[in-house]
Enzyme design. Structure first.
Site, mmCIF file in Angstrom:
data_model
loop_
_atom_site.group_PDB
_atom_site.id
_atom_site.type_symbol
_atom_site.label_atom_id
_atom_site.label_comp_id
_atom_site.label_asym_id
_atom_site.label_seq_id
_atom_site.Cartn_x
_atom_site.Cartn_y
_atom_site.Cartn_z
ATOM 1 N N ASP A 230 40.499 11.320 31.365
ATOM 2 C CA ASP A 230 41.494 10.314 31.005
ATOM 3 C C ASP A 230 41.332 9.268 32.099
ATOM 4 O O ASP A 230 41.723 9.507 33.245
ATOM 5 C CB ASP A 230 42.916 10.880 31.023
ATOM 6 C CG ASP A 230 43.926 9.838 30.590
ATOM 7 O OD1 ASP A 230 43.841 8.687 31.086
ATOM 8 O OD2 ASP A 230 44.801 10.138 29.769
ATOM 9 N N HIS A 231 40.735 8.136 31.775
ATOM 10 C CA HIS A 231 40.327 7.241 32.864
ATOM 11 C C HIS A 231 41.524 6.703 33.660
ATOM 12 O O HIS A 231 41.358 6.247 34.783
ATOM 13 C CB HIS A 231 39.405 6.124 32.354
ATOM 14 C CG HIS A 231 40.110 4.982 31.701
ATOM 15 N ND1 HIS A 231 40.538 5.020 30.404
ATOM 16 C CD2 HIS A 231 40.448 3.753 32.156
ATOM 17 C CE1 HIS A 231 41.123 3.875 30.101
ATOM 18 N NE2 HIS A 231 41.081 3.078 31.147
ATOM 19 N N HIS B 206 47.001 8.370 28.070
ATOM 20 C CA HIS B 206 47.303 7.619 29.294
ATOM 21 C C HIS B 206 48.794 7.582 29.636
ATOM 22 O O HIS B 206 49.194 7.833 30.768
ATOM 23 C CB HIS B 206 46.802 6.171 29.179
ATOM 24 C CG HIS B 206 45.379 6.056 28.711
ATOM 25 N ND1 HIS B 206 44.406 6.925 29.113
ATOM 26 C CD2 HIS B 206 44.766 5.165 27.895
ATOM 27 C CE1 HIS B 206 43.249 6.565 28.558
ATOM 28 N NE2 HIS B 206 43.457 5.506 27.817
HETATM 29 C C1 BG6 Z 1 41.453 2.906 26.241
HETATM 30 C C2 BG6 Z 1 41.969 2.497 24.892
HETATM 31 O O1 BG6 Z 1 41.509 4.300 26.394
HETATM 32 O O2 BG6 Z 1 42.236 2.295 27.259
HETATM 33 C C3 BG6 Z 1 41.958 1.000 24.756
HETATM 34 O O3 BG6 Z 1 41.170 3.079 23.883
HETATM 35 C C4 BG6 Z 1 42.696 0.353 25.891
HETATM 36 O O4 BG6 Z 1 42.520 0.600 23.515
HETATM 37 C C5 BG6 Z 1 42.204 0.882 27.227
HETATM 38 O O5 BG6 Z 1 42.485 -1.040 25.815
HETATM 39 C C6 BG6 Z 1 43.054 0.372 28.360
HETATM 40 O O6 BG6 Z 1 42.450 0.703 29.577
HETATM 41 P P1 BG6 Z 1 42.601 -0.237 30.849
HETATM 42 O O7 BG6 Z 1 41.846 0.493 31.909
HETATM 43 O O8 BG6 Z 1 42.020 -1.563 30.487
HETATM 44 O O9 BG6 Z 1 44.065 -0.313 31.120
#
Ligand code: BG6
Length: 481
Positions: free
Chosen positions: A177-178, A240
């Protein structure tokens, strides 16, 4: 002070889906940046694996192009780049067939960490895991990394967990989960568990409510088809936003060990009440000149939400009675993610009615302008009596830690943790399943009532209904600045 960085061992990292968007945009640039910082040891090997037939030379050229495209020019150093590319190899592979597996096996070396990054459609996780295992390419110490979406509901997540568990042990599986790799998200743990100041107040007795906002300016253009089968609930909330909620609401774990952390996060998800009727708002951006969800998703009848706001209740001793409001959406006014903890009023004001009292709010800005501020009341200077004013104790990462601070991308941290064998920032299978178990009935309920999302203007702060969700409770959302 020089940060202590735990060195990593030599490794063979195989990236399945190496010609895909994620590999080009995040994984390969992340690896290069860690190489440039001296964190990747000499003798590491990065093997791209994908369906296309191409030579290692051609793949290296495409990696160079991707780095050029997705890194800033100041990141690129010609000598370092040449050394990095020298570590890169390629094998054409058929995930569901026989082609390429023997060649891949022959590339694996003894005595180094083996990691397999599955940057491919989840439908291929099981096939790849099976071949890696059956052909002896992945040993017991090997690590397998999988990307979201990890399922689209509880049943599919269970099936994916089972397919991986057939060939790998849980301590080998790294579910990304990044958001957990973001510096500011990790900082939530530092704020809570490295300071004595907040923890005594961190409960329903002192916290009025919590707001978690992840606002994006981008629409779904370009990935409308995927998104239309997903929507904000599956795309952002189940993973997230839930993780953010867990980090804010969890009990202090006994240590920063993976399972200690993940046990506590799991308890938060399990303590969530089912969503109550009327505590959910779904929205869809509807604008002119193609700036419109229905146009960009290619589905004129779509009922998929590009915005969602919810009021959640965590039923445990710490949080009973303190609502958590979550909202996230696309095509909003600005890109702003933050978590705000609003504290309760003091039990009694000695300064009388004429002084307008404002709540203490701790706002943790996740992105952009990373930092935090705490609103406190002070006396307004002057001879005119005791007049109170609220001001911010404001800290920005850039100012506090240096304006040239180069915050690493989430993927850089996460890939290095895979090689180090540290699962703390990865989701355990039961966590993912618990999150789906909470989400599934919510989606089923809106599908059963044939719910249509409420339209909102692109560039706004979301639909009217979201404002009402808080108004009804005598509260208001923080401004999306
Ligand atoms: C991704 C989603 O996991 O996270 C995207 O699939 C979203 O829709 C993105 O835009 C948001 O990540 P960050 O790092 O730009 O906040």
């Amino acid at each position: 002070m020089v940060a202590r960085v735990i060195p990593v061992e030599r490794f063979d990292l195989v990236i399945f889906g190496a010609t895909g968007d994620l590999a080009r945009r995040k994984i390969l640039p992340g690896l290069y940046r860690r190489w440039k910082e001296g964190q990747i040891p000499e003798g590491a090997a990065i093997v791209g694996a994908a369906r296309s037939e191409m030579t290692a030379e051609a793949f290296r050229a495409s990696v160079a192009t991707a780095l050029d495209e997705f890194l800033s020019p100041r990141d690129i150093d010609a000598d370092k780049l040449a050394d990095f590319l020298a570590m890169v190899d390629y094998v054409a592979i058929d995930a569901r067939g026989e082609g390429g597996w023997q060649a891949l096996g022959e590339k694996m070396r003894e005595g180094v960490v083996r990691a397999f990054y599955l940057s491919v459609a989840p439908a291929l996780f099981g096939d790849i895991a099976q071949r890696l295992h059956e052909r002896g390419i992945a040993d017991r110490a090997a690590r397998i990394v999988v990307e979201k979406p990890f399922g689209t509901d509880l049943a599919s997540a269970r099936a994916l967990n089972a397919a991986l568990a057939d060939h790998f042990h849980e301590d080998q599986i790294y579910r990304i989960d990044h958001y957990l790799g973001k510096e500011t998200v990790q900082n939530l743990m530092a704020v809570r568990f490295a300071n004595i100041l907040f923890e005594p107040l961190w409960n329903a007795q002192f916290v009025d409510h919590v707001q978690i906002t992840v606002a994006e300016t981008v629409g779904v253009g370009g990935r409308g088809e995927y998104y239309d089968h997903s929507g904000a609930m599956r795309d952002m909330v189940q993973n997230h936003m839930m993780q953010l909620l867990c980090l804010i609401a969890m009990e202090p774990p006994h240590s920063f060990e993976p399972d200690a952390m993940r046990d506590e996060k799991l308890k938060v998800i399990r303590a969530l009440d089912p969503l109550r009727p009327g505590e959910l708002v779904r929205g869809q951006y509807r604008g002119r000149d193609g700036d419109d969800y229905l146009v960009q998703s290619g589905n004129p009848d779509s009922r998929t939400e590009s915005f969602i706001a919810m009021k959640l209740h965590v039923s445990n001793w710490r949080w009973k009675g303190t609502p958590f409001y979550l909202r996230t959406g696309k095509r909003l006014k600005s890109r702003a993610s933050e978590i705000a903890i609003t504290f309760k009023e003091p039990p009694h004001s000695i300064f009388g009615e004429s002084n307008q009292w404002r709540e203490n709010v701790l706002a943790i800005r996740l992105q952009p302008d990373e930092g935090m501020d705490l609103r406190v009341m002070i006396k307004e200077p002057g001879p005119g009596g005791m007049r109170l004013k609220d001001v911010a104790l404001d800290m920005s990462f850039a100012e506090a830690l240096g304006n040239d601070l180069d915050i690493p991308d989430a993927y850089e941290r996460l890939i290095m943790d895979v090689i180090r064998g540290n699962q703390t920032l990865f989701m355990r299978g039961d966590e993912v399943e618990a999150a789906w178990a909470w989400v599934d009935p919510v989606i089923a309920a809106w599908e059963a009532r044939d719910d249509r999302p409420e339209p909102y203007e692109p560039g706004s702060t979301g639909p009217e209904g979201a404002l009402m969700l808080l108004h009804r409770d005598g509260r208001r959302w923080r401004e999306i600045r």
